[in-house]
Design a protein around this motif. Structure first.
Motif, PDB file in Angstrom:
ATOM      1  N   TYR B 148       0.820  -1.200   0.000  1.00 36.04           N
ATOM      2  CA  TYR B 148       0.000   0.000   0.000  1.00 36.04           C
ATOM      3  C   TYR B 148       0.865   1.266   0.000  1.00 36.04           C
ATOM      4  O   TYR B 148       0.671   2.173  -0.823  1.00 36.04           O
ATOM      5  CB  TYR B 148      -0.909  -0.038   1.233  1.00 36.04           C
ATOM      6  CG  TYR B 148      -1.679   1.215   1.407  1.00 36.04           C
ATOM      7  CD1 TYR B 148      -2.700   1.533   0.526  1.00 36.04           C
ATOM      8  CD2 TYR B 148      -1.372   2.106   2.418  1.00 36.04           C
ATOM      9  CE1 TYR B 148      -3.387   2.705   0.663  1.00 36.04           C
ATOM     10  CE2 TYR B 148      -2.060   3.281   2.566  1.00 36.04           C
ATOM     11  CZ  TYR B 148      -3.070   3.575   1.675  1.00 36.04           C
ATOM     12  OH  TYR B 148      -3.746   4.749   1.804  1.00 36.04           O
ATOM     13  N   LEU B 152       1.312   4.115  -2.980  1.00 37.64           N
ATOM     14  CA  LEU B 152       1.075   5.546  -2.768  1.00 37.64           C
ATOM     15  C   LEU B 152       2.326   6.364  -3.078  1.00 37.64           C
ATOM     16  O   LEU B 152       2.280   7.327  -3.845  1.00 37.64           O
ATOM     17  CB  LEU B 152       0.706   5.793  -1.306  1.00 37.64           C
ATOM     18  CG  LEU B 152      -0.754   5.854  -0.917  1.00 37.64           C
ATOM     19  CD1 LEU B 152      -0.881   6.311   0.525  1.00 37.64           C
ATOM     20  CD2 LEU B 152      -1.503   6.818  -1.811  1.00 37.64           C
ATOM     21  N   THR B 194       1.347   9.223   3.406  1.00 44.96           N
ATOM     22  CA  THR B 194       1.485   7.768   3.416  1.00 44.96           C
ATOM     23  C   THR B 194       1.611   7.256   4.852  1.00 44.96           C
ATOM     24  O   THR B 194       1.008   6.239   5.221  1.00 44.96           O
ATOM     25  CB  THR B 194       2.723   7.355   2.617  1.00 44.96           C
ATOM     26  OG1 THR B 194       2.669   7.970   1.343  1.00 44.96           O
ATOM     27  CG2 THR B 194       2.786   5.859   2.440  1.00 44.96           C
ATOM     28  N   GLY B 265      -3.683  11.880  -0.084  1.00 46.64           N
ATOM     29  CA  GLY B 265      -3.450  10.442  -0.238  1.00 46.64           C
ATOM     30  C   GLY B 265      -4.495   9.802  -1.127  1.00 46.64           C
ATOM     31  O   GLY B 265      -4.187   8.951  -1.946  1.00 46.64           O
ATOM     32  N   VAL B 271      -7.560   4.301  -1.895  1.00 45.48           N
ATOM     33  CA  VAL B 271      -7.335   4.000  -0.499  1.00 45.48           C
ATOM     34  C   VAL B 271      -7.769   2.585  -0.202  1.00 45.48           C
ATOM     35  O   VAL B 271      -8.754   2.100  -0.725  1.00 45.48           O
ATOM     36  CB  VAL B 271      -8.109   5.017   0.362  1.00 45.48           C
ATOM     37  CG1 VAL B 271      -8.198   4.563   1.785  1.00 45.48           C
ATOM     38  CG2 VAL B 271      -7.445   6.364   0.279  1.00 45.48           C
TER      39      VAL B 271
END
Lengths: 317, 273, 377
Positions: B148, B152, B194, B265, B271
């Motif tokens: 993840y 990002l 992040t 973000g 997300v």
């Protein structure tokens, strides 16, 4: 800039020059590559240790019959898969999983797009409203579940009270203990928790639609409704496809929310595939069978994942 | 004008409906126990009390769980963001064999369900003798947090003009020098967002904590608070709501002061749910 | 003495060839432009000189060393980027000081050098500002300052003026010329703007499709373009190019196009009978008298002259310059003649070689002819 023009292949380079063209990288280039590999090394190591290795061993595990407490296993080949596919539980779970995914995803999209359109307008205290809308998405599922369980409480829950005083029902409803109430409740709570994702993604896209498009549409005589269907919706299509794919993947594998709200019950009516994996492994102590369920589930998800990844790759280039 | 007011009322009634469960959580947590069972229920508490908060902090192991969660989430965030920052730099700004397929793999694992990895991870951590430790959870959380964070940061990194790095190289910096002097300061907002997302993900994680930790010494908030619900004979809703509020405190802080980083973000790569 | 030399440089990105067999040698103190349309390989060439891209094969020399394996920072070069690439988190002063800092120039010395450079570029009052608080022109000067401060051997400039508005561009052009004369350093300037290349350079390297088309002083590029591409790329309005064919009769060549023919006289050894093209600049065309019949299609008045487009009988269009006192109406029949001495003849194809025998006698590099600037403006 360089992609625009192709090389006109008028003259072939002579063999010696061609050999030179195949020459190795320069020292500097090699140094840079080595540095790049060094920087990615921690990532690769972690990936191998905690992702690639477990992924492979999950497939391997699914070929064994393993008793969880002792972790002793015997090789059974594809027996787990055979048993699983003829067992009713897999199919009922898959069905529950699909109902949950489609149900909650639909609500998320409808509420999400609607809310984004509302928040896109200039309402009072817009940033406060946005924060309030965003909040459910960021709180822990544990918190969300506790709160909703309290709201759903059959004796003292505010929801039953409100519905009785509004004359909608005569007796308190059991929201989580009967069907189809349990599935509907889970879907609703899922929608409440995850629709903010859609709101933010759509809102960001809405804000990037150039005003000229609306002005042009207005000059062409389009009313508000026509402007929505002819300008807004086509502009949102791209982002909606991405959102739907992402959310479909995430909703499909949702564990916490359903597990905590109903535990799969009543009986197995809200038991989705991730819950079966957990049950097989840690309640029934059948680690091998659990792995088989997990692998099958991953295969189903692979379809969506590949679709999404292809799309992202295309956008990347 | 009238239309505008009507629209605002409409909009805000929806917003308040969405926010109602959270409002109700807050209200319940400051009501005395007997007021909960009043019919009809009181919307605002007649008597305000913080007894449940005191009870939570003194009679239960809440503080222990909270502390575990702080250590766990902070460690995970630092480890993951550090690895992902250099990893993203490498993926975006270097050329070597296998780079493309690696980026593809990152995306793949970003979408991978936890239940697939949890069985072998459980076996692995038991064999390493790490079960029931915070370390085991840090390792497990890396499985979802690293892909993840990489995903990002990769898009944040791609947003930094390559010319800046080139200029630094021409000005006499080495690759790492340029990274330190130029790229890192530019990447900082991305790193902060992040880190926030990683922290929130770790703070909220439930499944790994449920499977891997079975002792109060290492149990984080999510499973800890859930245990309080299951283990009590008579469910004290006010106490649970107070716990829920306390559990959301870090989030409320982020929301109050750092919300722009969260929205950033979102823009950078979607997300994780 | 050659200062920068590229020998047999190739650059491939995957299967795409960005630069093919490039040979350039640049004299010390020379101002060189790399000119061409986007995608022609000019920026890649500059980036290879800077050490930001690596040649797939070939050799690059700066001064007396081969720099293929030398990192950008050790090549004794400075570069100005099209985007300026100012470090956003640093002030103007810190931006200019950065190359000095990286070269471990003592702090006390650094301040003096930054101050001197800022003074020269009139940046002194801005030293504490952040780049985003500056106008485009100011940012441009900071970028220049960062390059100037360490007095490198070679300056590389990648379309530094293209983000400025027209007026400022003209001003900065003059500034750069003056700067070059003052510093006497080698400068390599990438541009797609022929006006910049023509007015500023000692020599122009015209590139297209990754290949060098011509490397010559501006006058020569204009008067004796090496091939059809260069001929059509240089000059505004562009050269009229007509497809037709060449015939030889006892050493004398004739070019025939549908509707007219031109006596080409003697051509170089590469001339072959058959399909070819003729190019004639607008000033080589006389409108008002001559053997060719046409109809005016468009007249653009610029003030000091008129640009007149004439449509010939078979649809061919020719552009000519005429004095402002004689204004044709659109649709008026006119006669046209072509000055054969000013005509260029090219072999077939988009980069067909120039076939004329005469090569203009050129001035030595370094002294720009003034007449040309008028011709191209």
């Amino acid at each position: 800039m360089l992609a625009a023009v192709g090389p006109p292949a008028a003259r072939r380079p002579d063999p010696q020059r061609y050999a030179m063209a195949k020459q190795q990288q320069t020292v500097l280039e090699r140094q840079y590559s080595r540095l790049g590999l060094l920087l990615i090394a921690p990532t690769v190591l972690v990936f191998c240790a905690v992702i690639a290795y477990p992924l492979v061993s999950a497939i391997y595990l699914s070929l064994f019959k393993i008793f969880t407490p002792t972790l002793e296993g015997t090789w059974v080949g594809l027996d787990n898969y055979r048993t699983l596919l003829v067992k009713g539980e897999f199919w009922t779970s898959l069905r529950a999983n699909l109902i949950w995914t489609v149900g909650t995803l639909t609500l998320q999209i409808i509420f999400g797009v609607g809310m984004a359109l509302v928040l896109h307008q200039n309402i009072w205290f817009r940033s406060l409203a946005r924060s309030l809308i965003l909040f459910p998405y960021f709180i822990s599922t544990v918190v969300a579940v506790l709160v909703w369980k309290w709201l759903f409480n059959d004796l003292y829950g505010i929801l039953n009270h409100l519905m009785i005083s509004a004359g909608l029902i005569d007796w308190p409803i059991d929201y989580l203990g009967t069907m189809p109430n349990a599935m509907i409740s889970v879907i609703l709570v899922g929608a409440w928790k995850y629709f903010p994702f859609v709101v933010i993604a759509v809102l960001a896209r809405l804000q990037s639609i150039p005003d000229q498009l609306y002005e042009a549409a207005r000059i062409d005589g389009a009313g508000p409704i026509a402007r929505f269907f002819d300008v807004t919706l086509p502009q949102l299509r791209e982002v909606l496809v991405v959102i739907i794919m992402l959310r479909a993947i995430w909703d499909f594998k949702e564990f916490d929310l359903i597990f905590l709200l109903t535990g799969g019950g009543p009986v197995t009516s809200t038991q989705t595939l991730p819950l079966v994996v957990y049950k097989e492994a840690f309640a029934l102590n059948q680690m091998g069978m659990a792995a088989a369920y997990a692998v099958i589930m991953m295969l189903i998800m692979l379809v969506f994942m590949i679709l999404y990844m292809r799309r992202t790759q295309r956008e990347d280039t | 004008m009238l239309r505008k007011i009507a629209f605002n009322l409409f909009a805000w009634s929806i917003v308040l409906m969405v926010a109602f469960p959270l409002f109700w959580m807050l209200v319940t947590s400051v009501k005395p126990q007997f007021e909960l069972f009043r019919r009809p229920p009181t919307i605002l508490p007649e008597t305000w009390t913080f007894e449940h908060y005191w009870k939570l902090l003194s009679d239960t192991n809440f503080l222990g769980y909270f502390w575990n969660s702080v250590i766990l989430s902070t460690t995970t965030t630092i480890v993951v963001v550090a690895i992902a920052t250099v990893g993203a730099y490498s993926l975006v700004r270097f050329r070597y064999k296998g780079r493309e397929s690696l980026a593809f793999l990152v995306l793949f694992t970003y979408l991978l369900p936890s239940v697939v990895l949890i069985l072998p991870l459980y076996l692995m951590l038991v064999q390493l003798g790490l079960s029931n430790t915070i370390t085991s959870l840090v390792i497990a959380y890396t499985t979802f947090a690293l892909p993840y964070a990489l995903w990002l940061l990769r898009s944040f990194m791609a947003g930094i003009p390559e010319d800046l790095e080139s200029a630094a190289l021409v000005d006499g910096a080495s690759r790492l020098g340029a990274f330190w002097d130029i790229i890192l300061p530019q990447l900082l907002p991305g790193i902060i967002s992040t880190a926030l997302f990683t922290f929130i993900l770790s703070w909220n994680e439930y499944l790994y904590a449920l499977v891997l930790v079975n002792s109060d010494d290492a149990r984080p908030l999510t499973t800890g608070v859930m245990n309080m619900l299951i283990s009590s004979f008579n469910i004290e809703w006010s106490l649970l709501m107070a716990a829920s509020v306390m559990m959301s405190v870090p989030l409320i802080i982020v929301f109050a002061f750092l919300q722009s980083y969260l929205t950033r973000g979102f823009g950078a790569g979607g997300v994780k749910g | 003495m050659a200062d920068v030399v590229l020998s047999n440089v190739h650059k491939k990105f995957g299967t795409f060839t960005a630069v093919e067999d490039l040979n350039l040698d640049i004299q010390q103190g020379e101002f060189i432009s790399l000119l061409g349309p986007s995608g022609c390989g000019k920026t890649t060439t500059l980036r290879m000189l800077a050490g930001l891209e690596f040649p797939t094969s070939g050799e690059i020399r700066i001064g007396d060393r081969v720099v293929n394996d030398v990192p950008p920072g050790d090549r004794d070069i400075a570069m100005v980027f099209q985007s300026y690439a100012l470090y956003p988190h640093m002030s103007v002063g810190q931006n200019i000081a950065y190359p000095l800092k990286k070269r471990r120039v003592p702090k006390t010395e650094r301040a003096g050098m930054v101050a001197k450079t800022a003074e020269m570029l009139q940046l002194t009052p801005l030293l504490h500002r952040k780049p985003k608080e500056l106008s485009g022109g100011q940012q441009q000067r900071v970028a220049l300052g960062r390059a100037l401060v360490r007095d490198p051997k070679v300056f590389l400039l990648d379309e530094p003026l293209s983000n400025l508005d027209a007026k400022l561009r003209g001003y900065m052009r003059a500034e750069l010329i003056e700067l070059h004369q003052r510093l006497g350093r080698t400068m390599v300037y990438v541009t797609h703007d022929q006006l910049e290349a023509m007015t500023m350079s000692d020599r122009i390297a015209v590139m297209e499709g990754g290949k060098l088309q011509q490397f010559a002083p501006p006058q020569e590029v204009y008067r004796a373009p090496a091939n059809r591409f260069v001929a059509s790329f240089i000059g505004t309005p562009g050269m009229n190019i007509v497809d037709g064919s060449l015939h030889e009769d006892a050493g004398r060549w004739t070019f025939t196009a549908p509707g007219f023919s031109v006596d080409a006289g003697q051509l170089g050894p590469d001339a072959r009978p058959g399909p070819a093209a003729m190019g004639i600049r607008p000033e080589g065309l006389t409108i008002g008298s001559g053997p060719i019949q046409g109809i005016t299609q468009l007249v653009e008045q610029t003030g000091h002259e008129n640009i007149t487009v004439v449509r010939l009988e078979d649809g061919l269009r020719m552009t000519g310059r005429t004095a402002p006192d004689r204004l044709w109406r659109t649709g008026e029949p006119v006669q046209l003649s072509i000055d054969a001495r000013q005509a260029h003849f090219f072999a077939e194809g988009p980069t067909g070689k120039r076939l004329n025998r005469d090569v203009c006698t050129m001035d030595a590099p370094g002294s720009n002819g003034t007449s040309l600037k008028e011709a191209t403006s």
